[in-house]
Design an enzyme around this catalytic site. Sequence first.
Site, PDB file in Angstrom:
ATOM      1  N   GLU A 119     -12.473  11.649  -6.806  1.00  0.00           N
ATOM      2  CA  GLU A 119     -12.164  10.229  -6.273  1.00  0.00           C
ATOM      3  C   GLU A 119     -13.792   9.542  -5.746  1.00  0.00           C
ATOM      4  OE1 GLU A 119      -8.201  12.131  -3.684  1.00  0.00           O
ATOM      5  OE2 GLU A 119      -9.684  10.929  -2.548  1.00  0.00           O
ATOM      6  N   GLU A 131       2.283  12.725  -6.711  1.00  0.00           N
ATOM      7  CA  GLU A 131       2.041  14.193  -7.207  1.00  0.00           C
ATOM      8  C   GLU A 131       2.316  15.174  -6.208  1.00  0.00           C
ATOM      9  OE1 GLU A 131      -2.933  13.076  -7.982  1.00  0.00           O
ATOM     10  OE2 GLU A 131      -2.284  15.241  -8.180  1.00  0.00           O
ATOM     11  N   LYS A 175      -1.846  20.520 -12.967  1.00  0.00           N
ATOM     12  CA  LYS A 175      -2.462  21.251 -11.916  1.00  0.00           C
ATOM     13  C   LYS A 175      -1.528  22.507 -11.775  1.00  0.00           C
ATOM     14  CE  LYS A 175      -5.162  17.692  -9.908  1.00  0.00           C
ATOM     15  NZ  LYS A 175      -5.290  16.653  -8.895  1.00  0.00           N
ATOM     16  N   ARG A 186      -0.155   3.460 -13.538  1.00  0.00           N
ATOM     17  CA  ARG A 186      -1.413   4.249 -13.244  1.00  0.00           C
ATOM     18  C   ARG A 186      -0.836   5.371 -11.954  1.00  0.00           C
ATOM     19  NH1 ARG A 186      -4.785   7.172  -9.528  1.00  0.00           N
ATOM     20  NH2 ARG A 186      -7.091   6.777  -9.929  1.00  0.00           N
ATOM     21  N   ASN A 241      -9.045  16.213  -5.131  1.00  0.00           N
ATOM     22  CA  ASN A 241     -10.283  16.539  -5.804  1.00  0.00           C
ATOM     23  C   ASN A 241     -11.425  15.432  -5.250  1.00  0.00           C
ATOM     24  OD1 ASN A 241     -12.464  16.662  -7.328  1.00  0.00           O
ATOM     25  ND2 ASN A 241     -11.431  17.926  -8.659  1.00  0.00           N
ATOM     26  N   ARG A 295      -7.386  12.434 -17.155  1.00  0.00           N
ATOM     27  CA  ARG A 295      -8.183  11.549 -16.082  1.00  0.00           C
ATOM     28  C   ARG A 295      -8.635  10.688 -17.159  1.00  0.00           C
ATOM     29  NH1 ARG A 295     -10.481  17.006 -13.023  1.00  0.00           N
ATOM     30  NH2 ARG A 295      -9.128  16.727 -11.227  1.00  0.00           N
ATOM     31  N   THR A 301      -0.996   7.570  -5.585  1.00  0.00           N
ATOM     32  CA  THR A 301      -0.968   8.568  -6.721  1.00  0.00           C
ATOM     33  C   THR A 301      -0.748   9.991  -6.259  1.00  0.00           C
ATOM     34  OG1 THR A 301      -2.495   7.327  -8.134  1.00  0.00           O
ATOM     35  CG2 THR A 301      -2.165   9.360  -8.690  1.00  0.00           C
TER      36      THR A 301
HETATM   37  C1  LIG Z   1      -5.586  12.212 -10.350  1.00  0.00           C
HETATM   38  C2  LIG Z   1      -6.041  13.231  -9.627  1.00  0.00           C
HETATM   39  O1  LIG Z   1      -5.459  13.644  -8.584  1.00  0.00           O
HETATM   40  C3  LIG Z   1      -6.042  13.155  -7.114  1.00  0.00           C
HETATM   41  C4  LIG Z   1      -5.885  11.687  -7.454  1.00  0.00           C
HETATM   42  C5  LIG Z   1      -7.004  11.037  -7.808  1.00  0.00           C
HETATM   43  C6  LIG Z   1      -6.724   9.440  -8.024  1.00  0.00           C
HETATM   44  O2  LIG Z   1      -5.577   9.001  -7.950  1.00  0.00           O
HETATM   45  O3  LIG Z   1      -7.889   9.043  -8.470  1.00  0.00           O
HETATM   46  C7  LIG Z   1      -8.265  11.820  -7.928  1.00  0.00           C
HETATM   47  C8  LIG Z   1      -8.444  13.006  -7.836  1.00  0.00           C
HETATM   48  C9  LIG Z   1      -7.495  13.896  -6.919  1.00  0.00           C
HETATM   49  O4  LIG Z   1      -7.708  13.688  -5.512  1.00  0.00           O
HETATM   50  C10 LIG Z   1      -7.110  13.975 -10.138  1.00  0.00           C
HETATM   51  O5  LIG Z   1      -7.333  15.354  -9.972  1.00  0.00           O
HETATM   52  O6  LIG Z   1      -7.543  13.714 -11.294  1.00  0.00           O
END
Ligand SMILES: C=C(O[C@@H]1C=C(C(=O)O)C=C[C@H]1O)C(=O)O
Length: 265
Positions: free
Chosen positions: A198, A256, A166, A155, A194, A18, A252
Amino acid sequence: MNFVTGNPREAISLDKLRNVLIRLEDTIIFALIERSQFAHNDIIYKPGAYKYRGSDELSTSFLEYFLWEIEKVHAKARRYQSPDEYPFTGPLPDPVIPPLEYPRILKPNNINVNSKIMEFYINHIVPSLCVSDDDMNHGSAATRDIDCLQALSHRIHYGKYVAEAKFQDPDLQPKYIQLIKAKNRKAIEDLLTNEKVEEALLRRLRRKALTYGQDITESDSIIEDKNPIHKHLKIDVDVVVELYEKWVIPLTKEVEVEYLLQRLD
Ligand SMILES: C=C(O[C@@H]1C=C(C(=O)O)C=C[C@H]1O)C(=O)O
């Protein structure tokens, strides 16, 4: 994240991943600011609009032609052997330097959403970011586009590492396995999502775009101006936030989900 020297076990820390995504916000915002200096110059996105000297008629746009030339050079420097780099074009030459040994963190996969990134960037981001004009800076505009596209691709495809981190959570892995076997995309995306992260991201992004986008002059206070309309902003802050809200975050999460759907193959 430097996967060449990083400890494989460390590399899948969700917090560390993150932090990489947070740092990439700066890269993307500054790349967008640089692009916004130039007009839309929409001719560079039109296939066949140019007659390229020294090469036969190319049906691609100038941007795709230039991007392919850039990616061919970067491929020779083994950029696309790195597990976190994905090309937009091809075919690409082999590296001219020996391959590196990368820690095996991800399940090998062919997930590449760069065509979707190119589509939303050209059709939605550039027109919102730049004045609707042609200032003849076609080479400069395309150069900045390539910086934006490569940062966005890096990114968005980082979602593979987030999904792997995860999946490796022992409390959640049984649930992921059950949903992967059921090919339940929606439930997998819901489990991956999450909302707190976000929401915090979008708030932080607005503050960054407001701060980085200001022309700071001698007389200016560097304290964030609560009323940004009083500041000359180099970039439309709403475009940056919308970029993430409408495109970067959803894509993103698509990466995932796609990554996890092939995780047990
Ligand atoms: C990247 C993640 O997975 C998801 C995607 C996110 C994003 O693209 O910024 C943020 C939170 C999650 O919904 C994360 O959990 O950090």
